[in-house]
Design a protein around this motif. Structure first.
Motif, PDB file in Angstrom:
ATOM      1  N   PHE A 146       0.770  -1.233   0.000  1.00  0.00           N
ATOM      2  CA  PHE A 146       0.000   0.000   0.000  1.00  0.00           C
ATOM      3  C   PHE A 146       0.809   1.295   0.000  1.00  0.00           C
ATOM      4  CE2 PHE A 146      -2.390  -3.224   2.469  1.00  0.00           C
ATOM      5  CZ  PHE A 146      -3.300  -3.526   1.483  1.00  0.00           C
ATOM      6  N   TYR A 147       1.709   1.472   0.975  1.00  0.00           N
ATOM      7  CA  TYR A 147       2.365   2.770   1.149  1.00  0.00           C
ATOM      8  C   TYR A 147       3.876   2.630   1.086  1.00  0.00           C
ATOM      9  CZ  TYR A 147      -2.006   4.884   2.673  1.00  0.00           C
ATOM     10  OH  TYR A 147      -3.279   5.355   2.726  1.00  0.00           O
ATOM     11  N   ARG A 148       4.490   3.345   0.160  1.00  0.00           N
ATOM     12  CA  ARG A 148       5.948   3.273   0.036  1.00  0.00           C
ATOM     13  C   ARG A 148       6.642   3.824   1.275  1.00  0.00           C
ATOM     14  NH1 ARG A 148       6.835   5.142  -6.221  1.00  0.00           N
ATOM     15  NH2 ARG A 148       5.919   3.286  -7.137  1.00  0.00           N
ATOM     16  N   GLY A 149       6.047   4.809   1.923  1.00  0.00           N
ATOM     17  CA  GLY A 149       6.632   5.375   3.137  1.00  0.00           C
ATOM     18  C   GLY A 149       6.814   4.322   4.211  1.00  0.00           C
ATOM     19  N   ILE A 150       5.849   3.419   4.337  1.00  0.00           N
ATOM     20  CA  ILE A 150       5.942   2.359   5.331  1.00  0.00           C
ATOM     21  C   ILE A 150       6.970   1.316   4.885  1.00  0.00           C
ATOM     22  CG2 ILE A 150       4.655   0.544   6.526  1.00  0.00           C
ATOM     23  CD1 ILE A 150       2.199   2.307   6.360  1.00  0.00           C
ATOM     24  N   LEU A 151       7.055   1.075   3.591  1.00  0.00           N
ATOM     25  CA  LEU A 151       8.072   0.163   3.050  1.00  0.00           C
ATOM     26  C   LEU A 151       9.461   0.682   3.404  1.00  0.00           C
ATOM     27  CD1 LEU A 151       8.951  -2.213   1.241  1.00  0.00           C
ATOM     28  CD2 LEU A 151       8.766  -0.662  -0.706  1.00  0.00           C
ATOM     29  N   PHE A 152       9.676   1.976   3.249  1.00  0.00           N
ATOM     30  CA  PHE A 152      10.951   2.596   3.588  1.00  0.00           C
ATOM     31  C   PHE A 152      11.256   2.389   5.068  1.00  0.00           C
ATOM     32  CE2 PHE A 152      13.358   6.377   4.955  1.00  0.00           C
ATOM     33  CZ  PHE A 152      14.498   6.180   4.194  1.00  0.00           C
ATOM     34  N   MET A 153      10.227   2.560   5.919  1.00  0.00           N
ATOM     35  CA  MET A 153      10.438   2.388   7.346  1.00  0.00           C
ATOM     36  C   MET A 153      10.785   0.939   7.686  1.00  0.00           C
ATOM     37  SD  MET A 153       8.102   3.724  10.440  1.00  0.00           S
ATOM     38  CE  MET A 153       7.266   2.223  10.827  1.00  0.00           C
ATOM     39  N   LEU A 184       7.062   5.730  13.104  1.00  0.00           N
ATOM     40  CA  LEU A 184       5.617   5.509  13.168  1.00  0.00           C
ATOM     41  C   LEU A 184       4.838   6.818  13.222  1.00  0.00           C
ATOM     42  CD1 LEU A 184       5.445   2.441  15.539  1.00  0.00           C
ATOM     43  CD2 LEU A 184       4.480   2.571  13.250  1.00  0.00           C
ATOM     44  N   ILE A 185       5.328   7.757  14.003  1.00  0.00           N
ATOM     45  CA  ILE A 185       4.626   9.042  14.103  1.00  0.00           C
ATOM     46  C   ILE A 185       4.647   9.758  12.760  1.00  0.00           C
ATOM     47  CG2 ILE A 185       4.740  11.341  15.152  1.00  0.00           C
ATOM     48  CD1 ILE A 185       5.601   9.874  17.771  1.00  0.00           C
ATOM     49  N   ILE A 186       5.806   9.767  12.082  1.00  0.00           N
ATOM     50  CA  ILE A 186       5.886  10.399  10.762  1.00  0.00           C
ATOM     51  C   ILE A 186       4.980   9.677   9.768  1.00  0.00           C
ATOM     52  CG2 ILE A 186       7.438  10.799   8.794  1.00  0.00           C
ATOM     53  CD1 ILE A 186       9.660  11.317  10.948  1.00  0.00           C
ATOM     54  N   THR A 187       4.975   8.340   9.821  1.00  0.00           N
ATOM     55  CA  THR A 187       4.095   7.566   8.938  1.00  0.00           C
ATOM     56  C   THR A 187       2.637   7.889   9.211  1.00  0.00           C
ATOM     57  OG1 THR A 187       5.702   5.773   8.799  1.00  0.00           O
ATOM     58  CG2 THR A 187       3.424   5.234   8.236  1.00  0.00           C
ATOM     59  N   GLY A 188       2.280   7.978  10.493  1.00  0.00           N
ATOM     60  CA  GLY A 188       0.900   8.313  10.853  1.00  0.00           C
ATOM     61  C   GLY A 188       0.488   9.667  10.318  1.00  0.00           C
ATOM     62  N   LEU A 189       1.360  10.659  10.446  1.00  0.00           N
ATOM     63  CA  LEU A 189       1.047  11.994   9.917  1.00  0.00           C
ATOM     64  C   LEU A 189       0.930  11.950   8.395  1.00  0.00           C
ATOM     65  CD1 LEU A 189       3.457  14.090  12.176  1.00  0.00           C
ATOM     66  CD2 LEU A 189       0.959  13.905  12.379  1.00  0.00           C
TER      67      LEU A 189
END
Length: 198
Positions: A146-153, A184-189
């Motif tokens: 779903f989200y590349r940002g989470i993949l990066f994390m 997680l906080i950055i991903t949530g935002l």
């Protein structure tokens, strides 16, 4: 490939895109961003409590388990709040998918942690490494889907866990707790902002 098969293939691709888009909407609309923020805070509070207040030993397991129960309950309240206007079936499906995704990973993490704790030849500092490698697996899976940002994390979590295990084992809980807490906080935002634009 004839024209009919090409048309079918294009329709299938469009259907897959639509399903991914709908899932992204559900993640945002059902409080996925806020859930990330809650678990980011969980990471900070857990490590701070472990370092500042909890003596080493079995109480650390109780501390983290208690925090996980609290964060899990807050997660439930968030999903309940965000899904209250959805059909009952959609609410149940979302909660079921969430539990079916994370529960096996958390059970794996706890099982490995128990094995490490029971083996006197292994440093207890490896517990945080193992838990965060397992959690990184979850983020990688979500990121791939779903989200590349989470993949990066998830990638950062894997790499960070390995580096900490080799060079900074004694401080791995602080480093990884901060890494995942901020991540997680950055991903949530990011999720909260992104779903509004879908």
């Amino acid at each position: 490939m004839n024209e009919v098969k090409k048309q079918e293939a294009l329709e299938n691709i469009e259907l897959i895109k639509e399903l991914v888009l709908q899932t992204k909407k559900h993640i945002g609309n059902y409080g996925g961003g806020w859930i990330c923020i809650v678990w980011g805070i969980f990471s900070f509070v857990g490590v701070a409590g472990q370092r500042l207040f909890i003596p080493h030993g079995p109480l650390i397991g109780v501390w983290w388990t208690g925090l996980a129960v609290v964060a899990g309950f807050v997660t439930y309240l968030i999903t309940r709040s965000f899904t209250k206007n959805q059909p009952v079936r959609a609410q149940k499906d979302y909660r079921r998918y969430f539990l079916l995704f994370w529960t096996p990973l958390l059970l794996l993490g706890y099982t490995l942690a128990i094995f490490i704790a029971a083996n006197p030849s292994l440093s207890k500092d490896y517990i945080s490494i193992v838990i965060l490698l397992v959690v990184s697996t979850g983020y990688l899976t979500i990121g791939f889907l779903f989200y590349r940002g989470i993949l990066f994390m998830g990638c950062i979590g894997y790499i960070g866990s390995i580096i900490c295990a080799i060079y900074f084992l004694e401080y791995s809980d602080i480093i990884l707790g901060a890494l995942f807490g901020f991540g997680l906080i950055i991903t949530g935002l990011f999720v909260n902002k992104q779903w509004k634009n879908i």
